[in-house]
Design a protein around this motif. Structure first.
Motif, PDB file in Angstrom:
ATOM      1  N   GLY A 149       0.816  -1.206   0.000  1.00  0.00           N
ATOM      2  CA  GLY A 149       0.000   0.000   0.000  1.00  0.00           C
ATOM      3  C   GLY A 149       0.848   1.254   0.000  1.00  0.00           C
ATOM      4  O   GLY A 149       2.074   1.208  -0.153  1.00  0.00           O
ATOM      5  N   ILE A 150       0.205   2.386   0.181  1.00  0.00           N
ATOM      6  CA  ILE A 150       0.877   3.679   0.246  1.00  0.00           C
ATOM      7  C   ILE A 150       0.489   4.371   1.546  1.00  0.00           C
ATOM      8  O   ILE A 150      -0.398   3.912   2.273  1.00  0.00           O
ATOM      9  CB  ILE A 150       0.478   4.568  -0.948  1.00  0.00           C
ATOM     10  N   ASP A 151       1.136   5.475   1.837  1.00  0.00           N
ATOM     11  CA  ASP A 151       0.698   6.342   2.934  1.00  0.00           C
ATOM     12  C   ASP A 151      -0.471   7.156   2.398  1.00  0.00           C
ATOM     13  O   ASP A 151      -0.315   8.301   1.960  1.00  0.00           O
ATOM     14  CB  ASP A 151       1.847   7.245   3.377  1.00  0.00           C
ATOM     15  N   ALA A 152      -1.649   6.538   2.398  1.00  0.00           N
ATOM     16  CA  ALA A 152      -2.795   7.112   1.702  1.00  0.00           C
ATOM     17  C   ALA A 152      -3.202   8.467   2.277  1.00  0.00           C
ATOM     18  O   ALA A 152      -3.436   9.425   1.526  1.00  0.00           O
ATOM     19  CB  ALA A 152      -3.973   6.136   1.752  1.00  0.00           C
ATOM     20  N   GLN A 153      -3.288   8.560   3.602  1.00  0.00           N
ATOM     21  CA  GLN A 153      -3.727   9.824   4.187  1.00  0.00           C
ATOM     22  C   GLN A 153      -2.699  10.916   3.948  1.00  0.00           C
ATOM     23  O   GLN A 153      -3.040  12.064   3.649  1.00  0.00           O
ATOM     24  CB  GLN A 153      -3.987   9.664   5.686  1.00  0.00           C
ATOM     25  N   GLY A 154      -1.423  10.555   4.069  1.00  0.00           N
ATOM     26  CA  GLY A 154      -0.376  11.539   3.816  1.00  0.00           C
ATOM     27  C   GLY A 154      -0.407  12.045   2.389  1.00  0.00           C
ATOM     28  O   GLY A 154      -0.245  13.247   2.127  1.00  0.00           O
ATOM     29  N   PHE A 155      -0.633  11.124   1.436  1.00  0.00           N
ATOM     30  CA  PHE A 155      -0.679  11.544   0.040  1.00  0.00           C
ATOM     31  C   PHE A 155      -1.927  12.374  -0.235  1.00  0.00           C
ATOM     32  O   PHE A 155      -1.881  13.351  -1.001  1.00  0.00           O
ATOM     33  CB  PHE A 155      -0.639  10.327  -0.883  1.00  0.00           C
ATOM     34  N   ALA A 156      -3.035  12.005   0.392  1.00  0.00           N
ATOM     35  CA  ALA A 156      -4.263  12.783   0.230  1.00  0.00           C
ATOM     36  C   ALA A 156      -4.069  14.209   0.736  1.00  0.00           C
ATOM     37  O   ALA A 156      -4.521  15.174   0.103  1.00  0.00           O
ATOM     38  CB  ALA A 156      -5.412  12.106   0.965  1.00  0.00           C
ATOM     39  N   GLU A 165      -6.488  -6.709  -8.485  1.00  0.00           N
ATOM     40  CA  GLU A 165      -7.109  -7.654  -7.548  1.00  0.00           C
ATOM     41  C   GLU A 165      -7.851  -6.924  -6.439  1.00  0.00           C
ATOM     42  O   GLU A 165      -8.840  -7.438  -5.907  1.00  0.00           O
ATOM     43  CB  GLU A 165      -6.049  -8.575  -6.933  1.00  0.00           C
ATOM     44  N   GLN A 166      -7.382  -5.738  -6.064  1.00  0.00           N
ATOM     45  CA  GLN A 166      -8.025  -4.964  -5.008  1.00  0.00           C
ATOM     46  C   GLN A 166      -8.986  -3.913  -5.556  1.00  0.00           C
ATOM     47  O   GLN A 166     -10.047  -3.697  -4.995  1.00  0.00           O
ATOM     48  CB  GLN A 166      -6.960  -4.259  -4.156  1.00  0.00           C
ATOM     49  N   LEU A 167      -8.591  -3.243  -6.645  1.00  0.00           N
ATOM     50  CA  LEU A 167      -9.329  -2.080  -7.143  1.00  0.00           C
ATOM     51  C   LEU A 167     -10.282  -2.491  -8.265  1.00  0.00           C
ATOM     52  O   LEU A 167     -10.205  -1.991  -9.394  1.00  0.00           O
ATOM     53  CB  LEU A 167      -8.343  -1.005  -7.604  1.00  0.00           C
ATOM     54  N   ARG A 168     -11.203  -3.363  -7.934  1.00  0.00           N
ATOM     55  CA  ARG A 168     -12.108  -3.919  -8.943  1.00  0.00           C
ATOM     56  C   ARG A 168     -13.164  -2.918  -9.412  1.00  0.00           C
ATOM     57  O   ARG A 168     -13.818  -3.139 -10.439  1.00  0.00           O
ATOM     58  CB  ARG A 168     -12.788  -5.177  -8.395  1.00  0.00           C
ATOM     59  N   ALA A 169     -13.327  -1.824  -8.682  1.00  0.00           N
ATOM     60  CA  ALA A 169     -14.312  -0.825  -9.080  1.00  0.00           C
ATOM     61  C   ALA A 169     -13.757   0.162 -10.108  1.00  0.00           C
ATOM     62  O   ALA A 169     -14.487   1.049 -10.563  1.00  0.00           O
ATOM     63  CB  ALA A 169     -14.826  -0.065  -7.862  1.00  0.00           C
ATOM     64  N   ALA A 170     -12.503   0.008 -10.481  1.00  0.00           N
ATOM     65  CA  ALA A 170     -11.954   0.813 -11.569  1.00  0.00           C
ATOM     66  C   ALA A 170     -12.534   0.331 -12.899  1.00  0.00           C
ATOM     67  O   ALA A 170     -13.177  -0.733 -12.963  1.00  0.00           O
ATOM     68  CB  ALA A 170     -10.434   0.692 -11.582  1.00  0.00           C
ATOM     69  N   LEU A 171     -12.323   1.099 -13.966  1.00  0.00           N
ATOM     70  CA  LEU A 171     -12.639   0.609 -15.302  1.00  0.00           C
ATOM     71  C   LEU A 171     -11.502  -0.315 -15.725  1.00  0.00           C
ATOM     72  O   LEU A 171     -10.411   0.149 -16.056  1.00  0.00           O
ATOM     73  CB  LEU A 171     -12.765   1.773 -16.293  1.00  0.00           C
ATOM     74  N   LEU A 228     -13.520   2.098  -4.185  1.00  0.00           N
ATOM     75  CA  LEU A 228     -12.059   2.028  -4.282  1.00  0.00           C
ATOM     76  C   LEU A 228     -11.373   2.535  -3.013  1.00  0.00           C
ATOM     77  O   LEU A 228     -10.340   2.006  -2.595  1.00  0.00           O
ATOM     78  CB  LEU A 228     -11.571   2.862  -5.470  1.00  0.00           C
ATOM     79  N   ARG A 229     -11.938   3.554  -2.408  1.00  0.00           N
ATOM     80  CA  ARG A 229     -11.260   4.262  -1.321  1.00  0.00           C
ATOM     81  C   ARG A 229     -10.870   3.368  -0.137  1.00  0.00           C
ATOM     82  O   ARG A 229      -9.728   3.461   0.341  1.00  0.00           O
ATOM     83  CB  ARG A 229     -12.154   5.420  -0.848  1.00  0.00           C
ATOM     84  N   PRO A 230     -11.738   2.492   0.367  1.00  0.00           N
ATOM     85  CA  PRO A 230     -11.338   1.672   1.521  1.00  0.00           C
ATOM     86  C   PRO A 230     -10.142   0.768   1.234  1.00  0.00           C
ATOM     87  O   PRO A 230      -9.329   0.509   2.134  1.00  0.00           O
ATOM     88  CB  PRO A 230     -12.595   0.851   1.828  1.00  0.00           C
ATOM     89  N   MET A 231     -10.028   0.273   0.000  1.00  0.00           N
ATOM     90  CA  MET A 231      -8.914  -0.603  -0.334  1.00  0.00           C
ATOM     91  C   MET A 231      -7.581   0.130  -0.284  1.00  0.00           C
ATOM     92  O   MET A 231      -6.529  -0.473  -0.066  1.00  0.00           O
ATOM     93  CB  MET A 231      -9.112  -1.207  -1.732  1.00  0.00           C
ATOM     94  N   VAL A 285      -6.236   7.294  -6.528  1.00  0.00           N
ATOM     95  CA  VAL A 285      -7.448   7.171  -5.711  1.00  0.00           C
ATOM     96  C   VAL A 285      -7.327   8.030  -4.454  1.00  0.00           C
ATOM     97  O   VAL A 285      -8.263   8.745  -4.069  1.00  0.00           O
ATOM     98  CB  VAL A 285      -7.704   5.701  -5.346  1.00  0.00           C
ATOM     99  N   ALA A 286      -6.165   7.974  -3.795  1.00  0.00           N
ATOM    100  CA  ALA A 286      -5.973   8.720  -2.551  1.00  0.00           C
ATOM    101  C   ALA A 286      -6.065  10.225  -2.771  1.00  0.00           C
ATOM    102  O   ALA A 286      -6.521  10.963  -1.895  1.00  0.00           O
ATOM    103  CB  ALA A 286      -4.624   8.366  -1.933  1.00  0.00           C
ATOM    104  N   ALA A 287      -5.631  10.685  -3.935  1.00  0.00           N
ATOM    105  CA  ALA A 287      -5.555  12.124  -4.198  1.00  0.00           C
ATOM    106  C   ALA A 287      -6.887  12.750  -4.565  1.00  0.00           C
ATOM    107  O   ALA A 287      -7.021  13.982  -4.586  1.00  0.00           O
ATOM    108  CB  ALA A 287      -4.551  12.384  -5.316  1.00  0.00           C
ATOM    109  N   GLN A 288      -7.912  11.959  -4.856  1.00  0.00           N
ATOM    110  CA  GLN A 288      -9.150  12.493  -5.408  1.00  0.00           C
ATOM    111  C   GLN A 288      -9.962  13.308  -4.409  1.00  0.00           C
ATOM    112  O   GLN A 288      -9.933  13.068  -3.201  1.00  0.00           O
ATOM    113  CB  GLN A 288     -10.016  11.349  -5.950  1.00  0.00           C
ATOM    114  N   ASP A 289     -10.695  14.265  -4.955  1.00  0.00           N
ATOM    115  CA  ASP A 289     -11.710  14.997  -4.208  1.00  0.00           C
ATOM    116  C   ASP A 289     -12.907  14.063  -4.046  1.00  0.00           C
ATOM    117  O   ASP A 289     -13.522  13.647  -5.034  1.00  0.00           O
ATOM    118  CB  ASP A 289     -12.102  16.257  -4.996  1.00  0.00           C
TER     119      ASP A 289
END
Length: 469
Positions: A233-240, A395-401, A433-436, A374-378
């Motif tokens: 994963g990434i530091d999602a909150q930090g990147f957001a 495998e995780q982000l199945r809600a993407a196109l 997508l966001r919870p993943m 995903v993390a950066a989005q409004d």
């Protein structure tokens, strides 16, 4: 630490990777992920020094702080054989299912083995009882083997950030019969996806000395080990937070014009030529009165001493010129191709501004660009992620196109669909997508891997749950 996480052991964490920051930490990729991890845990980070005329045993300390940094020596000859040769002209294409690009030289393998042996000796000199050794990626597949031969009994983990070869791929590697034994010297082999776990399980069965255990683990000559999936994963909150506070972007384009963004290291595995072709097909089909998007592709060069990388660079430059020549207007440049690194804060702002992200590799272990987007989005007006089936992140982000990057017509259709996607659908996909991304972040990845590596309670149950049947 996530709820229910068990405490780490008292020993130090020793991380080994080919690259480590000698100055500022670069944005993205393995180096930034390890930096984020060690910034929380502390420990020692070992990586390659810049090549010199000769190389000697031992480590050279280059930094102290929250974590320490040290380098092992690398001669110019070893850099040519270990890094450019065996690692990146043999293992990299093999693991990315491009056996047609293999370039084998016995001197390359000898250099690879020699460097792996030196790294093992350096680790053996500094590792104390209770320390945990975590080896990162394909540059060091033999280090655990050499450590065991030196009598090191510490817990040793390997995490492969790239995809895994299948049995037919492995037949092209002269040392293919030895690879299962190299993997078996670890206590835990971590992979990005369940698909990779299945591939490695098939490889291990090629070694008659390796047996599958009832709990889902493996054993070779009395040594038990596990093969499990730990999607990084990434530091999602930090990147957001970085994206939300990014400086004003130096984009010269209408504010209401759709921005399509691609961010990749320049590599044939990223599907960049196919991506350009898909965008070209979209432009040829678009309604002349419809939106005029700008596709910004950022692709800094790497490994430019390897012939395959020079070829992909030349291909992209020709395709970019041809696409703009066919479709540009006096006030519109459809494709902007940038072949240099962009500051991480600017990059985060671009992710947030982008209406569409194209993440379409032909083969990829994970691809953290997808998660950063995903993390950066409004959350109230999110963009659309177009993601290759062949990225581990799929495998995780199945809600993407999800798309097949080899199918340029389907890719063009996905671009058109993403540009015109209504807000309600964008919100629904982003919410899935966001919870993943935020729940399974870099800390989740680190704690999961280390908890299993260090043999906490539940290890056998985890092997039974996560190992491929």
């Amino acid at each position: 630490m996530p709820d229910g996480a068990e405490p780490m052991s008292d020993g130090r964490l020793i991380v080994v990777s080919n690259r480590l920051p000698k100055g500022d930490v670069p944005s993205g990729g393995l180096v930034f992920a390890v930096h984020e991890m060690l910034s929380q845990t502390g420990g020692l980070w070992i990586g390659a020094a810049d090549p010199t005329k000769t190389a000697e045993d031992g480590l050279t300390q280059i930094g102290k702080g929250v974590y320490d940094r040290a380098t092992f020596a690398l001669s110019e000859d070893e850099h040519r054989h270990y890094y450019l040769g065996y690692s990146n002209s043999m293992l990299w294409p093999l693991f990315h299912h491009r056996a047609d690009l293999l370039s084998f030289d016995q001197d390359d393998f000898d250099g690879y083995a020699r460097v792996n042996a030196r790294v093992a000796r350096a680790i053996a000199e500094v590792a104390a009882p209770g320390d945990t050794i975590w080896i990162q990626d394909y540059h060091f597949l033999m280090v655990a083997k050499y450590l065991r031969e030196l009598g090191v009994r510490n817990r040793i983990g390997l995490f492969l950030h790239i995809p895994c070869p299948n049995v037919s791929d492995l037949m092209a590697l002269p040392q293919g019969a030895d690879l299962p034994g190299w993997l078996a010297a670890h206590d835990l082999v971590g992979l990005q996806t369940q698909r990779d776990v299945s591939a490695v399980s098939d490889l291990l069965r090629l070694d008659r000395a390796i047996e599958r255990l009832p709990n889902g683990g493996w054993i070779r000559k009395g040594h038990r080990f596990a093969v499990l999936s730990f999607p990084i994963g990434i530091d999602a909150q930090g990147f957001a937070d970085t994206a939300a506070s990014a400086p004003e972007l130096p984009l010269r384009m209408p504010r209401d014009a759709p921005l399509i963004l691609g961010v990749d290291r320049l590599d044939y595995s990223k599907g960049l030529v196919q991506r350009f072709d898909g965008f070209d097909t979209y432009l040829a089909r678009r309604d002349a009165g419809g939106p005029r998007p700008t596709f910004l592709q950022i692709a800094p060069g790497s490994r430019e001493d390897v012939a395959a990388y020079q070829e992909i660079r030349d291909q992209l430059e020709r395709r970019a010129g041809a696409i703009n020549g066919a479709h540009a207007d006096l006030d519109w440049t459809p494709l902007r191709y940038v072949r240099r690194n962009i500051d991480r804060a600017i990059l985060a702002g671009l992710y947030r501004r982008a209406d569409v992200a194209l993440v379409t590799p032909l083969a990829d272990g994970m691809n953290l660009v997808a998660k950063e987007f995903v993390a950066a989005q409004d959350d109230e007006d999110p963009g659309v992620l177009i993601l290759s089936h062949f990225a581990g992140a799929a495998e995780q982000l199945r809600a993407a196109l999800l798309v097949n990057p080899f199918d340029t017509s389907a890719l063009a259709e996905a671009i058109d669909r993403a540009i015109h996607m209504p807000l309600a659908e964008r919100l629904e996909r982003h919410a899935a997508l966001r919870p993943m991304v935020f729940d399974q972040d870099i800390t989740w990845w680190r704690d999961n891997f280390l908890r299993h590596l260090r043999g906490h309670a539940g290890f056998d149950r985890a092997m039974a749950r996560f190992s491929a049947p």
